[in-house]
Design a protein around this motif. Structure first.
Motif, mmCIF file in Angstrom:
data_model
loop_
_atom_site.group_PDB
_atom_site.id
_atom_site.type_symbol
_atom_site.label_atom_id
_atom_site.label_comp_id
_atom_site.label_asym_id
_atom_site.label_seq_id
_atom_site.Cartn_x
_atom_site.Cartn_y
_atom_site.Cartn_z
ATOM 1 N N PRO A 508 0.944 -1.328 -0.217
ATOM 2 C CA PRO A 508 0.029 -0.107 0.043
ATOM 3 C C PRO A 508 0.867 1.335 -0.011
ATOM 4 O O PRO A 508 0.339 2.108 -0.553
ATOM 5 C CB PRO A 508 -0.915 0.016 1.120
ATOM 6 C CG PRO A 508 -0.944 -1.670 1.203
ATOM 7 C CD PRO A 508 0.265 -2.395 0.927
ATOM 8 N N MET A 509 2.025 1.184 0.693
ATOM 9 C CA MET A 509 2.955 2.413 0.785
ATOM 10 C C MET A 509 3.352 2.857 -0.575
ATOM 11 O O MET A 509 3.693 4.085 -0.943
ATOM 12 C CB MET A 509 3.913 2.509 2.097
ATOM 13 C CG MET A 509 4.613 3.745 2.108
ATOM 14 S SD MET A 509 5.748 3.666 3.364
ATOM 15 C CE MET A 509 6.994 2.625 2.797
ATOM 16 N N GLN A 510 3.475 1.615 -1.326
ATOM 17 C CA GLN A 510 4.471 1.958 -2.726
ATOM 18 C C GLN A 510 3.381 2.221 -3.651
ATOM 19 O O GLN A 510 4.013 2.767 -4.746
ATOM 20 C CB GLN A 510 5.138 0.644 -3.041
ATOM 21 C CG GLN A 510 6.491 0.468 -2.296
ATOM 22 C CD GLN A 510 6.079 -0.378 -0.830
ATOM 23 O OE1 GLN A 510 4.928 -0.723 -0.379
ATOM 24 N NE2 GLN A 510 7.118 -0.943 -0.197
ATOM 25 N N LYS A 511 2.240 1.772 -3.414
ATOM 26 C CA LYS A 511 1.159 2.065 -4.662
ATOM 27 C C LYS A 511 0.128 2.807 -3.731
ATOM 28 O O LYS A 511 -1.152 2.431 -3.824
ATOM 29 C CB LYS A 511 0.887 0.719 -5.124
ATOM 30 C CG LYS A 511 1.769 -0.042 -5.827
ATOM 31 C CD LYS A 511 1.994 0.627 -7.189
ATOM 32 C CE LYS A 511 3.110 -0.132 -8.074
ATOM 33 N NZ LYS A 511 3.323 0.584 -9.598
ATOM 34 N N GLN A 512 0.147 3.999 -3.486
ATOM 35 C CA GLN A 512 -0.872 4.649 -2.643
ATOM 36 C C GLN A 512 -2.000 5.359 -3.547
ATOM 37 O O GLN A 512 -3.166 5.132 -3.267
ATOM 38 C CB GLN A 512 -0.248 6.188 -1.947
ATOM 39 C CG GLN A 512 0.725 5.593 -0.957
ATOM 40 C CD GLN A 512 1.161 7.065 -0.316
ATOM 41 O OE1 GLN A 512 0.559 7.799 -0.050
ATOM 42 N NE2 GLN A 512 2.613 6.570 0.220
ATOM 43 N N ASP A 513 -1.531 5.328 -4.995
ATOM 44 C CA ASP A 513 -2.732 5.723 -5.893
ATOM 45 C C ASP A 513 -3.579 4.560 -6.112
ATOM 46 O O ASP A 513 -4.910 4.767 -6.443
ATOM 47 C CB ASP A 513 -2.032 6.245 -7.192
ATOM 48 C CG ASP A 513 -1.213 5.154 -7.784
ATOM 49 O OD1 ASP A 513 -0.599 4.525 -7.070
ATOM 50 O OD2 ASP A 513 -0.844 5.097 -9.112
ATOM 51 N N VAL A 514 -3.232 3.575 -5.985
ATOM 52 C CA VAL A 514 -4.221 2.244 -6.206
ATOM 53 C C VAL A 514 -4.626 1.900 -4.917
ATOM 54 O O VAL A 514 -5.934 1.521 -5.079
ATOM 55 C CB VAL A 514 -3.093 1.073 -6.628
ATOM 56 C CG1 VAL A 514 -3.973 -0.310 -6.663
ATOM 57 C CG2 VAL A 514 -2.447 1.340 -8.125
ATOM 58 N N CYS A 515 -4.048 2.116 -3.719
ATOM 59 C CA CYS A 515 -4.647 1.737 -2.495
ATOM 60 C C CYS A 515 -5.713 2.768 -2.083
ATOM 61 O O CYS A 515 -6.742 2.414 -1.619
ATOM 62 C CB CYS A 515 -3.710 1.781 -1.537
ATOM 63 S SG CYS A 515 -3.971 1.001 0.035
ATOM 64 N N ALA A 516 -5.802 4.114 -2.563
ATOM 65 C CA ALA A 516 -6.485 5.154 -1.814
ATOM 66 C C ALA A 516 -8.043 4.645 -2.216
ATOM 67 O O ALA A 516 -9.030 4.664 -1.543
ATOM 68 C CB ALA A 516 -6.115 6.486 -2.294
ATOM 69 N N PRO A 517 -8.610 4.378 -3.449
ATOM 70 C CA PRO A 517 -9.776 4.115 -3.748
ATOM 71 C C PRO A 517 -10.376 2.862 -3.137
ATOM 72 O O PRO A 517 -11.418 2.908 -2.740
ATOM 73 C CB PRO A 517 -9.663 4.355 -5.106
ATOM 74 C CG PRO A 517 -8.362 4.068 -5.753
ATOM 75 C CD PRO A 517 -7.497 4.534 -4.746
ATOM 76 N N LEU A 518 -9.614 2.029 -2.855
ATOM 77 C CA LEU A 518 -9.842 0.819 -2.420
ATOM 78 C C LEU A 518 -10.276 0.949 -0.835
ATOM 79 O O LEU A 518 -11.169 0.518 -0.352
ATOM 80 C CB LEU A 518 -8.553 -0.458 -2.476
ATOM 81 C CG LEU A 518 -8.282 -0.897 -3.743
ATOM 82 C CD1 LEU A 518 -7.166 -1.913 -3.652
ATOM 83 C CD2 LEU A 518 -9.301 -1.430 -4.379
ATOM 84 N N ILE A 519 -9.363 1.893 -0.179
ATOM 85 C CA ILE A 519 -9.713 2.198 1.360
ATOM 86 C C ILE A 519 -11.193 2.920 1.383
ATOM 87 O O ILE A 519 -12.126 2.500 2.009
ATOM 88 C CB ILE A 519 -8.620 3.292 1.816
ATOM 89 C CG1 ILE A 519 -7.213 2.444 1.922
ATOM 90 C CG2 ILE A 519 -8.906 3.892 3.268
ATOM 91 C CD1 ILE A 519 -6.038 3.419 2.176
ATOM 92 N N ASP A 520 -11.271 3.861 0.441
ATOM 93 C CA ASP A 520 -12.682 4.331 0.257
ATOM 94 C C ASP A 520 -13.731 3.449 0.336
ATOM 95 O O ASP A 520 -14.866 3.301 0.798
ATOM 96 C CB ASP A 520 -12.677 5.508 -0.818
ATOM 97 C CG ASP A 520 -11.872 6.645 -0.680
ATOM 98 O OD1 ASP A 520 -11.483 6.803 0.810
ATOM 99 O OD2 ASP A 520 -11.476 7.174 -1.446
ATOM 100 N N LYS A 521 -13.723 2.408 -0.863
ATOM 101 C CA LYS A 521 -14.633 1.630 -0.934
ATOM 102 C C LYS A 521 -14.814 0.444 0.061
ATOM 103 O O LYS A 521 -16.032 0.359 0.552
ATOM 104 C CB LYS A 521 -14.235 0.652 -2.173
ATOM 105 C CG LYS A 521 -15.477 -0.207 -2.702
ATOM 106 C CD LYS A 521 -14.630 -0.932 -4.070
ATOM 107 C CE LYS A 521 -15.654 -1.975 -4.418
ATOM 108 N NZ LYS A 521 -14.985 -2.566 -5.397
ATOM 109 N N VAL A 522 -13.744 0.053 0.903
ATOM 110 C CA VAL A 522 -13.809 -0.951 1.739
ATOM 111 C C VAL A 522 -14.400 -0.131 3.098
ATOM 112 O O VAL A 522 -15.631 -0.658 3.597
ATOM 113 C CB VAL A 522 -12.548 -1.380 2.062
ATOM 114 C CG1 VAL A 522 -12.399 -2.107 3.674
ATOM 115 C CG2 VAL A 522 -12.339 -2.557 1.194
ATOM 116 N N PHE A 523 -14.190 0.944 3.353
ATOM 117 C CA PHE A 523 -14.763 1.802 4.635
ATOM 118 C C PHE A 523 -16.186 2.173 4.282
ATOM 119 O O PHE A 523 -16.959 2.161 5.339
ATOM 120 C CB PHE A 523 -13.840 2.995 4.997
ATOM 121 C CG PHE A 523 -12.766 2.595 5.791
ATOM 122 C CD1 PHE A 523 -12.885 2.449 7.336
ATOM 123 C CD2 PHE A 523 -11.728 2.223 5.143
ATOM 124 C CE1 PHE A 523 -11.804 1.925 8.167
ATOM 125 C CE2 PHE A 523 -10.507 1.895 6.187
ATOM 126 C CZ PHE A 523 -10.633 1.815 7.441
#
Length: 564
Positions: A508-523
Motif C-alpha cells: 500500500p505505501m508503494q502504490k498509494q494511488d492504487v490503494c486510496a480508492p480501495l480504502i474508500d470503497k472498503v470503509f
C-alpha cells in the motif's frame, strides 16, 4: 546441488541423492565425512591451536584427515589395543578431538536434501525415514567411538538431533513459465519438508532495514543463479501462487517458510505463478526491489545477497509485498493486522480484525483476550496474524488471510505462550533481542476462506486513552488508518513515533494511488454493514512490561463479543 556436502561457517547441507550412508563403515569412508573432518581440522588452527598441532602432527590437513578417518573405521570393529595409531598414544586428546568434532558438526545448522526424481541414491526409500536413520547413525558412531576410547560405557545418554535439523524432498518442476524465465526452470523445487521441532536456528542478522522499492527492469533478465546453488519454495500465499527462489546460503529462511506458508502441490506448481521472489540474488547490489511483468502479469521481487538478509523478516515481507501488490491490482485491500473468529461457550461468534504496523499490539491484544476470556471462550480461530485482505462480495466485506503460521516476537507474548506450541515451532535467535518464533496458526482452508467482519479496530500503541473506542465519523477513522502511526519498538530501523501509509509498508505505501480508492470503497462497505469500526488502545508503546492498558482493552473487546 552436485556436492555430497556443502558447508559454510554457519550451515551444512547434505545431498542424500548424491551419497547416502546406511552403515558406520559407509559413512566413515564417505567423501562427506572426510570433508567434514578436513573442515574441522582447518577450523582448529584458529579455535584450538594445541588440539590442531596434535591432530596434524607435522602432516598436511589432508594427510591427517586420511589417518584419522582410517582410525575411526578401525575402531568401529576393533578395540583400542588391537589398533596401532599415533592418535591412541594420548587418549585424552583423542577424546577431545572426537567431542569437538561432534560439537563442530552440531554447531552448524544442518539440512538434508533428497531429489525424489528417478536415479537418486535412496531409490525407493522415504526421505523422512532416511533422514531419521542418518540421525541415529551419527549418534551411534559418536557414542561407539567415545566409549571405545574411554574404555567404558556411558552412564547418561542424551537423544540429541545429531544428524540434521530439517530435511527437504525436492523435484524438478515443469511450470508454465515462458522462455523469459528459462533460467529458473531447472532449479529444484520443494515437494515436502520435515522439521525437527522445536527447531532452534541462529542467524547473523535479526532486524530488517530499508524499504521495498519498484524498479524499471525485470530482475530475472540479469539473474545468474543456477540449479546447483538455488532452491525454490512453492508457496500458496492466500489465493496466490508464489515461487520463492532462494540461494542455498539462506536455507534457514527457505526451509522455515514451511511453518509460514502452505506448500503448493506438484499439480498446482504446473500453473503459471502469480509471484516470483529471487532471494539472495547475487547482483552485487544492496537492494530489495520489485517489478511488475505486465506482459505475463507476474510480480517479481529481488533481494540482494548479503549477511543482513539472513533475518527471516526479509523473505517473509518481500513475499507478502508481492502478494499485496497483486491483490490491490485485483481490487482487494491488504490489511497489516490480525483477524480471529471468537466463539463463546454460549454459541456467540464474532469476527475480530485489528489493524496496525509492527509492534502496535495486534497479536498481544488477541493473546490478552485469550487469557481473560478463558472461562467463556470455547474457540479462537485464527484467520491471519500479520497480513490479510478485505474484499467485497454482494455488498458484504469479507476477510481472508495469507499465512498458515505466525512470525512473532517472543518478548511481545505472555511468558507461557511460546511454549504452548513449541513442539511444532521454529525459534529464531531465541537468546537475542528481537527473538522470534514461527508457529502454526491456521489450516490453509481457513486462511483462504471468506470470513465475516464484526469489528474492525486500529491498534493504537501510542495514545493514552483506555480500552476500545467506536468511531462514528468515517473520515476520522480513515485518517487514523491512513496516517498509520505507531510507537516503533525497534523491530525495524525505526525508533519512536513514526507514520506509515495505511500502517502497511508492504505494498500500500508503494502504490498509494492504487490503494486510496480501495480504502474508500472498503470503509464505505464496513459502515454500510454496521460493522464496529474504531480504535483499540494497547499502550505497548509506553511499556512492554506494564500490561494494565492492554488487559483493559482486551476486557472491553471481550465485552463487545459477549454483548454486541
Amino acid at each position: 546441488m552436485k556436492e555430497t556436502l556443502y558447508m559454510n561457517e554457519q550451515m551444512a547441507i547434505l545431498n542424500f541423492s548424491a551419497s547416502y550412508a546406511r552403515t558406520p563403515a559407509e559413512l566413515l569412508n564417505s567423501p562427506t565425512f572426510k570433508n567434514l573432518v578436513e573442515s574441522f581440522i582447518d577450523d582448529l588452527e584458529t579455535t584450538d591451536p594445541e588440539l590442531y598441532a596434535w591432530a596434524v602432527n607435522g602432516k598436511s590437513t589432508r594427510q591427517a584427515k586420511v589417518e584419522i578417518t582410517k582410525l575411526f573405521r578401525e575402531l568401529t570393529i576393533l578395540e583400542c589395543d588391537e589398533v596401532e595409531s599415533y592418535y591412541l598414544n594420548d587418549k585424552t586428546l583423542l577424546l577431545d578431538f572426537i567431542e569437538e568434532l561432534y560439537n563442530f558438526w552440531k554447531r552448524h545448522q544442518r539440512f538434508s536434501v533428497t531429489n525424489i526424481g528417478s536415479g537418486n541414491a535412496l531409490q525407493e526409500s522415504s526421505y523422512v525415514t532416511a533422514d531419521s536413520n542418518f540421525n541415529r547413525l551419527i549418534r551411534d558412531i559418536y557414542r561407539n567411538l567415545e566409549q571405545k576410547v574411554q574404555g567404558r560405557k556411558n552412564k547418561v545418554y542424551r537423544q540429541l538431533q545429531a544428524g540434521t535439523n530439517a530435511a527437504a524432498a525436492v523435484r524438478i518442476n515443469k511450470s508454465k513459465l515462458s522462455a523469459r524465465y528459462d533460467r529458473l526452470k531447472e532449479i529444484p523445487m520443494f515437494d515436502s519438508v520435515m522439521l525437527r521441532t522445536p527447531l532452534l536456528l541462529t542467524t547473523r542478522s535479526n532486524k530488517r532495514t530499508g524499504m521495498f522499492v519498484e524498479r524499471a527492469d525485470n530482475p530475472v533478465d540479469t539473474f545468474s543463479g543456477n540449479a546447483d546453488e538455488w532452491f525454490c519454495f512453492p508457496a500458496k500465499i492466500g489465493s496466490m501462487l508464489a515461487f520463492i527462489y532462494f540461494h542455498r546460503d539462506f536455507m534457514c529462511s527457505g526451509i522455515s517458510l514451511a511453518n509460514l506458508f502452505e506448500i503448493a502441490t506438484a499439480d498446482e506448481c504446473a500453473k503459471k505463478p502469480d509471484l516470483i521472489c529471487l532471494f539472495g540474488n547475487q547482483d552485487g547490489k544492496n537492494e530489495t526491489t520489485f517489478y511488475h511483468d505486465t506482459e505475463e502479469d507476474i510480480w517479481v521481487g529481488s533481494v540482494s545477497y548479503g549477511q543482513q538478509i539472513e533475518y527471516f523478516g526479509y523473505i517473509k515481507k518481500m513475499s507478502l509485498t508481492l502478494h499485496n501488490l497483486a491483490m490491490m491490482q485485483k481490487g482487494w485491500l491488504p490489511i497489516h493486522g490480525a483477524f480471529v473468529n471468537i466463539t463463546l461457550k454460549d454459541g456467540k461468534r464474532k469476527g475480530i480484525m485489528l489493524m496496525g504496523d509492527s509492534g502496535a499490539g495486534k497479536s498481544e491484544s488477541i493473546e490478552a483476550l485469550r487469557a481473560l476470556g478463558n472461562e467463556v471462550i470455547s474457540d479462537i480461530e485464527v484467520v491471519f496474524d500479520d497480513m490479510g485482505t478485505i474484499h467485497i462480495e454482494d455488498g458484504i466485506p469479507y476477510g481472508q488471510g495469507t499465512e498458515i503460521g505466525a512470525f512473532i516476537r517472543l518478548d511481545d507474548l505472555d511468558k507461557g505462550t511460546p511454549y504452548r506450541d513449541m513442539d511444532r515451532s521454529v525459534f529464531l535467535n531465541p537468546d537475542s533481542a528481537n527473538a522470534r518464533v514461527i508457529t502454526p496458526a491456521a489450516p490453509y482452508d481457513v486462511v483462504a476462506t471468506n470470513h465475516r467482519i464484526d469489528l474492525f479496530a486500529y491498534a493504537n500503541n501510542y495514545g493514552e486513552a483506555i480500552g476500545l473506542r467506536r468511531i462514528d465519523d468515517k473520515e476520522e477513522v480513515k485518517n487514523i488508518c491512513i496516517q498509520g502511526q505507531r510507537m516503533a519498538l525497534g523491530t525495524t530501523q525505526e525508533v519512536g513515533l513514526s507514520k506509515t501509509y495505511f500502517a502497511n509498508p508492504f505494498g500500500p505505501m508503494q502504490k498509494q494511488d492504487v490503494c486510496a480508492p480501495l480504502i474508500d470503497k472498503v470503509f464505505d462497505c464496513l459502515y454500510a454493514n454496521n460493522v464496529f469500526v474504531g480504535e483499540i488502545f494497547t499502550h505497548l508503546g509506553f511499556s512492554k512490561e506494564d500490561r494494565t492498558g492492554l488487559n483493559e482493552a482486551a476486557q472491553q473487546l471481550l465485552d463487545f463479543i459477549q454483548n454486541a
